[in-house]
Scaffold this active site. Structure first.
Site, mmCIF file in Angstrom:
data_model
loop_
_atom_site.group_PDB
_atom_site.id
_atom_site.type_symbol
_atom_site.label_atom_id
_atom_site.label_comp_id
_atom_site.label_asym_id
_atom_site.label_seq_id
_atom_site.Cartn_x
_atom_site.Cartn_y
_atom_site.Cartn_z
ATOM 1 C CE LYS A 181 45.007 33.437 39.996
ATOM 2 N NZ LYS A 181 44.282 34.367 39.102
ATOM 3 C CD GLU A 231 35.974 33.889 34.392
ATOM 4 O OE1 GLU A 231 37.036 33.433 33.935
ATOM 5 O OE2 GLU A 231 35.750 34.018 35.607
#
Length: 403
Positions: A181, A231
């Site tokens: 990824k 986050e």
């Protein structure tokens, strides 16, 4: 007398008392408390001392603001050593590629539950010059709305053709087995007509973005880095670690029934569940040498402007584990860089044609007993007559450059 004037008077009395004190330590900590809220962004806007730091916490009614510096550290290990020796708080963090910037501020204001605590840190051999920081301490400047600004041009770093090339480069590395990824980002520059204050910009963002950390870092008066991020990188409470995997997204609308359907779909979508679990595995692997045990909660939903999948994680840290160890191990997470971590960071420097700097980095507060850091996404650099913003996209096998 207002709360800032009260604090200033108390701190000046403490400064004056230092002149008749036999000081042994190289740095002295002065502190006073007022039972009142202060708009800390308006306070920072009124201050002319730099650097400046601001953090409103996500999960509790707590805000920290700091100006000036007594000590600065470009090495996270030296910052950690200073905390262990002096038990003073440091603010700052790591840029995306790992460059460290931590400071012991001249003035630190911590606000929680309608109580404001003001700390001033003073080098004992600079008492007279240090007192100058209080000259305009009580000054506040009103925050202004953003409706006086106009956008003159919008210029992305990568146009559609270049972006497709970046994605294809990422896909080639994935097919070759170098990566599983890669989180590419694009920088867009908005050139504006009118004067824009980073404090005004962040105040407007705070008003619209709930459930987020809100942060500001400014080295000087000409530019600053601001953002509102959902986050968390981690919280450390003594030897207890709290972190999370926030990955997997679905859009929301004004239709509650439609949103329920999308949320249920997200909770059962194999691709998004797998993307979230990859972040869990990456964090678990990266901190495995620093923990005695780790637990992962069931997947849940975190609704923001979009709805996200979140898995909260807890761990018991080993006795010798430090914040420096955690920062180097966890940052940057797979959600902002890719997998494997180090190969992804290297690939991004080779593909992207801009320096991320603080974008997708981490900012926070570090002390001996308690530390907390956020991930600096949903962010912007506010500079003279322009705003630079970023948007990221996770690239995996099967991703398409253009839909």
């Amino acid at each position: 007398m207002g709360p800032l004037e009260q604090a200033k008077s108390a701190l000046i009395r403490q400064f004056d008392a230092l002149a008749t004190t036999d000081l042994q330590a190289s740095i002295v900590h002065l502190q006073t408390k007022v039972e009142s809220d202060v708009d800390l962004l308006a306070w920072m806007k009124g201050q002319s001392v730099y650097p400046q730091f601001y953090l409103r916490f996500r999960d509790e009614a707590k805000t920290v603001a700091a100006v000036g510096k007594v000590r600065s550290f470009s090495d996270v290990n030296l910052a950690q050593q200073f905390i262990q020796e002096h038990d003073f708080p440091l603010v700052g963090g790591l840029q995306f590629q790992g460059e460290s910037q931590f400071i012991l501020p001249q003035v630190l204001i911590e606000q929680q539950n309608s109580e404001t605590v003001v700390s001033v840190f003073v080098e004992t051999d600079k008492l007279d010059s240090a007192k100058v920081v209080l000259n305009t301490f009580e000054k506040m400047t009103a925050l202004l709305p953003l409706n006086q600004l106009t956008i003159e041009s919008v210029e992305p770093k990568a146009n559609q053709g270049m972006w497709c090339d970046w994605v294809n480069q990422a896909l080639n590395r994935i097919r070759q087995g170098e990566l599983t990824k890669l989180v590419l980002a694009n920088e867009t520059v908005f050139r504006i007509h009118g004067e824009l204050s980073g404090k005004d910009f962040l105040a407007a963002s705070q008003a619209k973005n709930s459930g987020c950390y809100h942060f500001l870092w400014a080295d000087n008066a000409q530019n600053c880095f601001v953002g509102s991020t959902p986050e968390r990188l981690f919280v450390r409470d003594n030897r207890q670690l709290f972190t999370e995997a926030l990955a997997g997204t679905a859009p929301v609308s004004d239709n509650p029934s439609e949103n329920n359907e999308r949320a249920n779909w997200l909770l059962n979508d194999e691709k998004n569940l797998n993307e979230n679990w990859l972040v869990v595995e990456d964090i678990s692997q990266n901190i495995s040498h620093l923990v005695e045990q780790i637990s992962v909660d069931d997947v849940a939903l975190k609704p923001l402007r979009k709805v996200h999948l979140i898995r909260k994680m807890q761990a018991k840290l080993t006795a010798l584990c430090t914040d420096a160890d955690l920062l180097k191990a966890i940052h940057p997470t797979a959600a902002v860089s890719g997998l494997p971590q180090q190969q992804a960071k290297k690939a991004l420097t080779e593909i992207e044609t801009f320096d991320r700097s603080w974008y997708a980095g981490t900012l926070g507060l570090m002390t001996q007993n308690l530390s907390e850091f956020c991930v600096t996404i949903r962010s912007a650099f506010i500079e003279e007559n322009q705003v630079r913003v970023f948007a990221g996209a996770g690239i995996v096998e099967g991703s398409q450059p253009v839909e």
